[in-house]
Design a protein around this motif. Structure first.
Motif, PDB file in Angstrom:
ATOM      1  N   GLY A  53       0.805  -1.222   0.000  1.00  0.00           N
ATOM      2  CA  GLY A  53       0.000   0.000   0.000  1.00  0.00           C
ATOM      3  C   GLY A  53       0.835   1.268   0.000  1.00  0.00           C
ATOM      4  O   GLY A  53       0.305   2.368   0.012  1.00  0.00           O
ATOM      5  N   THR A  54       2.148   1.148   0.006  1.00  0.00           N
ATOM      6  CA  THR A  54       3.030   2.308  -0.032  1.00  0.00           C
ATOM      7  C   THR A  54       2.872   3.001  -1.384  1.00  0.00           C
ATOM      8  O   THR A  54       2.866   2.353  -2.429  1.00  0.00           O
ATOM      9  CB  THR A  54       4.495   1.871   0.155  1.00  0.00           C
ATOM     10  N   ALA A  55       2.748   4.346  -1.354  1.00  0.00           N
ATOM     11  CA  ALA A  55       2.530   5.080  -2.606  1.00  0.00           C
ATOM     12  C   ALA A  55       3.327   6.373  -2.615  1.00  0.00           C
ATOM     13  O   ALA A  55       3.547   6.997  -1.576  1.00  0.00           O
ATOM     14  CB  ALA A  55       1.056   5.379  -2.796  1.00  0.00           C
ATOM     15  N   PHE A  56       3.742   6.776  -3.794  1.00  0.00           N
ATOM     16  CA  PHE A  56       4.393   8.051  -4.033  1.00  0.00           C
ATOM     17  C   PHE A  56       3.518   8.782  -5.045  1.00  0.00           C
ATOM     18  O   PHE A  56       3.248   8.258  -6.126  1.00  0.00           O
ATOM     19  CB  PHE A  56       5.813   7.828  -4.592  1.00  0.00           C
ATOM     20  N   ILE A  57       3.060   9.985  -4.690  1.00  0.00           N
ATOM     21  CA  ILE A  57       2.099  10.695  -5.527  1.00  0.00           C
ATOM     22  C   ILE A  57       2.646  12.068  -5.893  1.00  0.00           C
ATOM     23  O   ILE A  57       3.105  12.826  -5.026  1.00  0.00           O
ATOM     24  CB  ILE A  57       0.750  10.862  -4.789  1.00  0.00           C
ATOM     25  N   LEU A  58       2.579  12.409  -7.173  1.00  0.00           N
ATOM     26  CA  LEU A  58       2.920  13.736  -7.668  1.00  0.00           C
ATOM     27  C   LEU A  58       1.644  14.386  -8.167  1.00  0.00           C
ATOM     28  O   LEU A  58       0.881  13.763  -8.918  1.00  0.00           O
ATOM     29  CB  LEU A  58       3.922  13.646  -8.821  1.00  0.00           C
ATOM     30  N   GLN A  59       1.398  15.639  -7.754  1.00  0.00           N
ATOM     31  CA  GLN A  59       0.191  16.347  -8.187  1.00  0.00           C
ATOM     32  C   GLN A  59       0.550  17.760  -8.633  1.00  0.00           C
ATOM     33  O   GLN A  59       1.421  18.401  -8.046  1.00  0.00           O
ATOM     34  CB  GLN A  59      -0.822  16.433  -7.051  1.00  0.00           C
ATOM     35  N   ALA A  60      -0.148  18.219  -9.655  1.00  0.00           N
ATOM     36  CA  ALA A  60       0.013  19.594 -10.132  1.00  0.00           C
ATOM     37  C   ALA A  60      -1.353  20.093 -10.562  1.00  0.00           C
ATOM     38  O   ALA A  60      -2.174  19.339 -11.084  1.00  0.00           O
ATOM     39  CB  ALA A  60       0.992  19.647 -11.300  1.00  0.00           C
ATOM     40  N   SER A  61      -1.607  21.380 -10.324  1.00  0.00           N
ATOM     41  CA  SER A  61      -2.887  21.952 -10.749  1.00  0.00           C
ATOM     42  C   SER A  61      -2.713  23.429 -11.053  1.00  0.00           C
ATOM     43  O   SER A  61      -1.791  24.081 -10.552  1.00  0.00           O
ATOM     44  CB  SER A  61      -3.953  21.759  -9.672  1.00  0.00           C
ATOM     45  N   ALA A  62      -3.585  23.914 -11.873  1.00  0.00           N
ATOM     46  CA  ALA A  62      -3.605  25.331 -12.226  1.00  0.00           C
ATOM     47  C   ALA A  62      -5.058  25.747 -12.383  1.00  0.00           C
ATOM     48  O   ALA A  62      -5.876  24.997 -12.911  1.00  0.00           O
ATOM     49  CB  ALA A  62      -2.837  25.577 -13.514  1.00  0.00           C
ATOM     50  N   THR A  63      -5.391  26.947 -11.908  1.00  0.00           N
ATOM     51  CA  THR A  63      -6.750  27.459 -12.027  1.00  0.00           C
ATOM     52  C   THR A  63      -6.718  28.868 -12.587  1.00  0.00           C
ATOM     53  O   THR A  63      -5.675  29.532 -12.591  1.00  0.00           O
ATOM     54  CB  THR A  63      -7.461  27.475 -10.659  1.00  0.00           C
ATOM     55  N   ASP A  64      -7.870  29.297 -13.037  1.00  0.00           N
ATOM     56  CA  ASP A  64      -8.054  30.663 -13.525  1.00  0.00           C
ATOM     57  C   ASP A  64      -7.003  31.036 -14.574  1.00  0.00           C
ATOM     58  O   ASP A  64      -6.269  32.001 -14.425  1.00  0.00           O
ATOM     59  CB  ASP A  64      -8.029  31.633 -12.341  1.00  0.00           C
ATOM     60  N   ASN A  65      -6.939  30.246 -15.642  1.00  0.00           N
ATOM     61  CA  ASN A  65      -5.990  30.467 -16.740  1.00  0.00           C
ATOM     62  C   ASN A  65      -4.544  30.486 -16.267  1.00  0.00           C
ATOM     63  O   ASN A  65      -3.748  31.317 -16.683  1.00  0.00           O
ATOM     64  CB  ASN A  65      -6.310  31.755 -17.500  1.00  0.00           C
ATOM     65  N   PHE A  66      -4.207  29.602 -15.370  1.00  0.00           N
ATOM     66  CA  PHE A  66      -2.863  29.424 -14.830  1.00  0.00           C
ATOM     67  C   PHE A  66      -2.395  30.608 -13.987  1.00  0.00           C
ATOM     68  O   PHE A  66      -1.212  30.768 -13.739  1.00  0.00           O
ATOM     69  CB  PHE A  66      -1.850  29.123 -15.949  1.00  0.00           C
ATOM     70  N   LYS A  67      -3.327  31.434 -13.498  1.00  0.00           N
ATOM     71  CA  LYS A  67      -2.952  32.510 -12.589  1.00  0.00           C
ATOM     72  C   LYS A  67      -2.553  31.944 -11.237  1.00  0.00           C
ATOM     73  O   LYS A  67      -1.719  32.498 -10.543  1.00  0.00           O
ATOM     74  CB  LYS A  67      -4.104  33.510 -12.421  1.00  0.00           C
ATOM     75  N   THR A  68      -3.171  30.836 -10.857  1.00  0.00           N
ATOM     76  CA  THR A  68      -2.818  30.139  -9.623  1.00  0.00           C
ATOM     77  C   THR A  68      -2.373  28.735 -10.028  1.00  0.00           C
ATOM     78  O   THR A  68      -3.131  28.014 -10.683  1.00  0.00           O
ATOM     79  CB  THR A  68      -4.034  30.048  -8.676  1.00  0.00           C
ATOM     80  N   ALA A  69      -1.151  28.370  -9.663  1.00  0.00           N
ATOM     81  CA  ALA A  69      -0.629  27.048 -10.018  1.00  0.00           C
ATOM     82  C   ALA A  69       0.160  26.502  -8.838  1.00  0.00           C
ATOM     83  O   ALA A  69       0.689  27.265  -8.021  1.00  0.00           O
ATOM     84  CB  ALA A  69       0.252  27.131 -11.256  1.00  0.00           C
ATOM     85  N   GLY A  70       0.207  25.207  -8.770  1.00  0.00           N
ATOM     86  CA  GLY A  70       0.952  24.592  -7.690  1.00  0.00           C
ATOM     87  C   GLY A  70       1.228  23.140  -7.969  1.00  0.00           C
ATOM     88  O   GLY A  70       0.599  22.530  -8.834  1.00  0.00           O
ATOM     89  N   ALA A  71       2.191  22.601  -7.237  1.00  0.00           N
ATOM     90  CA  ALA A  71       2.533  21.197  -7.361  1.00  0.00           C
ATOM     91  C   ALA A  71       3.026  20.714  -6.009  1.00  0.00           C
ATOM     92  O   ALA A  71       3.533  21.501  -5.213  1.00  0.00           O
ATOM     93  CB  ALA A  71       3.609  20.993  -8.414  1.00  0.00           C
ATOM     94  N   HIS A  72       2.818  19.443  -5.741  1.00  0.00           N
ATOM     95  CA  HIS A  72       3.350  18.849  -4.522  1.00  0.00           C
ATOM     96  C   HIS A  72       3.416  17.337  -4.677  1.00  0.00           C
ATOM     97  O   HIS A  72       2.876  16.776  -5.605  1.00  0.00           O
ATOM     98  CB  HIS A  72       2.540  19.259  -3.289  1.00  0.00           C
ATOM     99  N   ARG A  73       4.106  16.728  -3.727  1.00  0.00           N
ATOM    100  CA  ARG A  73       4.207  15.268  -3.730  1.00  0.00           C
ATOM    101  C   ARG A  73       3.717  14.775  -2.371  1.00  0.00           C
ATOM    102  O   ARG A  73       3.746  15.490  -1.379  1.00  0.00           O
ATOM    103  CB  ARG A  73       5.620  14.793  -3.998  1.00  0.00           C
ATOM    104  N   ALA A  74       3.270  13.559  -2.361  1.00  0.00           N
ATOM    105  CA  ALA A  74       2.802  12.968  -1.107  1.00  0.00           C
ATOM    106  C   ALA A  74       3.375  11.591  -0.928  1.00  0.00           C
ATOM    107  O   ALA A  74       3.782  10.948  -1.845  1.00  0.00           O
ATOM    108  CB  ALA A  74       1.280  12.896  -1.112  1.00  0.00           C
TER     109      ALA A  74
END
Length: 186
Positions: free
Chosen positions: A165-186
């Motif tokens: 059940g061990t997992a490595f997760i990468l996430q990225a998102s952008a909203t409002d035409n990429f005015k707000t963007a972010g990425a993180h790992r878990a």
């Protein structure tokens, strides 16, 4: 902006699709009619009504209705939302799954809309690792200004170890035409 006449016409089309679907297109186990009533608070109720057609792209169409009143009974808000979705691709194999969907949502009161495309891929990479990729893209339309107002995008990649059940997760998102963007790992 959506007028009452257009709302009634769309409601009538959804109802006629429901009658058509229940008149012989579906098998008994397909449950083509969608009916989800709910009491959302002490003064509000909602219902999702729709039909699921048992054909190739599995289209669904429906309407969300609501009624919200204040305790004094003076103001009645009746939100109306129309929606549709369909599968654009689906593959199921023992070591691989892929789903692609498209959906359209329309706010009947404001005349605003959103068009979304989503994709999910799951694969067994090796005897000990699985990989899952999810992505979603949504374009927004603002009814009052009559403009396409924004793009939201999200991606995630998950590597998981089978059995532990061990997992490595990468996430990225952008909203409002990429005015707000972010990425993180878990």
């Amino acid at each position: 902006m959506l007028t009452m006449g257009r709302a009634m016409a769309i409601t009538g089309m959804a109802a006629s699709l429901g009658v058509t679907a229940s008149a012989g297109l579906a098998r008994a186990d397909d449950r083509p009619l969608i009916w989800l009533p709910a009491k959302t608070s002490a003064t509000s109720y909602s219902a999702t009504l729709g039909v699921r057609l048992p054909i190739e792209y599995q289209p669904k169409v429906g309407i969300d209705l609501g009624m919200d009143t204040n305790k004094g009974g003076g103001v009645v808000d009746t939100p109306v939302k129309f929606w549709t979705s369909m599968k654009m691709g689906e593959i199921e194999r023992p070591a691989y799954e892929m789903n692609r969907d498209i959906s359209i949502n329309l706010d009947g009161n404001a005349g605003s809309a959103a068009v979304s495309i989503s994709s999910q891929v799951k694969a067994i990479a090796s005897a000990t690792f699985d990989i899952e990729r999810d992505s979603a893209y949504t374009v927004h339309y603002d009814g009052p200004t009559q403009e396409w107002t924004g793009l939201d995008a999200s991606q995630s990649l998950r590597f998981s170890r089978t059995g532990t059940g061990t997992a490595f997760i990468l996430q990225a998102s952008a909203t409002d035409n990429f005015k707000t963007a972010g990425a993180h790992r878990a």
